[in-house]
Design an enzyme around this catalytic site. Sequence first.
Site, PDB file in Angstrom:
ATOM      1  N   ASP A  11      -5.609   8.575   4.460  1.00  0.00           N
ATOM      2  CA  ASP A  11      -5.460   8.974   3.055  1.00  0.00           C
ATOM      3  C   ASP A  11      -6.665   9.789   2.587  1.00  0.00           C
ATOM      4  O   ASP A  11      -6.517  10.732   1.812  1.00  0.00           O
ATOM      5  CB  ASP A  11      -5.328   7.731   2.153  1.00  0.00           C
ATOM      6  CG  ASP A  11      -4.039   6.978   2.419  1.00  0.00           C
ATOM      7  OD1 ASP A  11      -3.047   7.614   2.797  1.00  0.00           O
ATOM      8  OD2 ASP A  11      -4.044   5.751   2.245  1.00  0.00           O
ATOM      9  N   HIS A  32       0.848  -1.198   0.000  1.00  0.00           N
ATOM     10  CA  HIS A  32       0.000   0.000   0.000  1.00  0.00           C
ATOM     11  C   HIS A  32       0.887   1.253   0.000  1.00  0.00           C
ATOM     12  O   HIS A  32       0.699   2.164  -0.805  1.00  0.00           O
ATOM     13  CB  HIS A  32      -0.906  -0.068   1.242  1.00  0.00           C
ATOM     14  CG  HIS A  32      -1.687   1.163   1.558  1.00  0.00           C
ATOM     15  ND1 HIS A  32      -3.064   1.185   1.515  1.00  0.00           N
ATOM     16  CD2 HIS A  32      -1.311   2.405   1.944  1.00  0.00           C
ATOM     17  CE1 HIS A  32      -3.489   2.389   1.855  1.00  0.00           C
ATOM     18  NE2 HIS A  32      -2.440   3.157   2.138  1.00  0.00           N
ATOM     19  N   GLU A  33       1.875   1.258   0.890  1.00  0.00           N
ATOM     20  CA  GLU A  33       2.791   2.412   0.981  1.00  0.00           C
ATOM     21  C   GLU A  33       3.674   2.528  -0.260  1.00  0.00           C
ATOM     22  O   GLU A  33       3.975   3.638  -0.702  1.00  0.00           O
ATOM     23  CB  GLU A  33       3.663   2.303   2.235  1.00  0.00           C
ATOM     24  CG  GLU A  33       2.919   2.446   3.552  1.00  0.00           C
ATOM     25  CD  GLU A  33       2.147   3.743   3.685  1.00  0.00           C
ATOM     26  OE1 GLU A  33       2.635   4.792   3.227  1.00  0.00           O
ATOM     27  OE2 GLU A  33       1.026   3.708   4.226  1.00  0.00           O
ATOM     28  N   HIS A  60       1.771   4.421  -2.894  1.00  0.00           N
ATOM     29  CA  HIS A  60       1.864   5.876  -2.648  1.00  0.00           C
ATOM     30  C   HIS A  60       3.212   6.398  -3.153  1.00  0.00           C
ATOM     31  O   HIS A  60       3.291   7.428  -3.813  1.00  0.00           O
ATOM     32  CB  HIS A  60       1.815   6.178  -1.142  1.00  0.00           C
ATOM     33  CG  HIS A  60       0.468   6.057  -0.506  1.00  0.00           C
ATOM     34  ND1 HIS A  60      -0.664   6.629  -1.011  1.00  0.00           N
ATOM     35  CD2 HIS A  60       0.087   5.447   0.652  1.00  0.00           C
ATOM     36  CE1 HIS A  60      -1.689   6.371  -0.204  1.00  0.00           C
ATOM     37  NE2 HIS A  60      -1.262   5.649   0.815  1.00  0.00           N
TER      38      HIS A  60
HETATM   39 ZN    ZN Z   1      -2.181   5.111   2.579  1.00  0.00          ZN
END
Ligand code: ZN
Length: 231
Positions: A155, A49-50, A53
């Site tokens: 987020d 997930h990171e 980003h």
């Molecule tokens: Zn996030």
Amino acid sequence: MRGSVKLFNIFGISINIHITFLFLMVFFLSGGIKWLVLMIGVFCFVTLHEVCHSLVARHYGIEVREITLLPIGGIASMSSMPKKPIQEFFISIVGPLFNFAVIVIFYNPMKSLLGPEVLFYRPFSVATWPLTLAYLYWINLMLAAFNLIPAFPMDGGRVLRSLLAGRIGYGKATKFAVGLGHIFAIGFAYFGIVNFNIVLVAIAIFIYMAASNEGHQMDAKEALKKFKIGE
Ligand code: ZN
């Protein structure tokens, strides 16, 4: 980040684990091997997930040196803030979208592997390995939903700011998302107190402080801008 240990590199980004997360791993190991496997699985999904980003940030010329994994989630340390709201929008939305993508892509494979009985009727249990796998699958939906809450430091708070910034300005949009973060944290703390859940209260305090921190960062940026104009 201080108090964290480097694990490995991915796309040139250092993946670090905070010492508190390691303690949590030990705690979960005491619950059995399935809990530990579940936690390692969650750790992998939070990392990816990171990374999502980070890769979008890099696309916009923002350097990401490290990702730190904390018990509450991951933090990607970015060299600078996104310059345009549209950049912040895409950098922020891609994390929850990744978790949604996992849910969609693995829906049919999981259904045929585990069977609908295991996948839908007895979630959130580590009684058997199939149930543990189903748990890990549904955690992606929780990660996506939690991160899309439109309040700082989630987020969704960043997505909201990016959408509001064009209309009411960056400063007001930030204050609004910080305010929502505080309201959410207080609600969360209340829920923790009435359920006698100290962990939820601790998370609520963390969310409150992290939301405040977003506001302070913005204040510092505004002060710097004024200073430059004043020169
Ligand atoms: Zn996030």
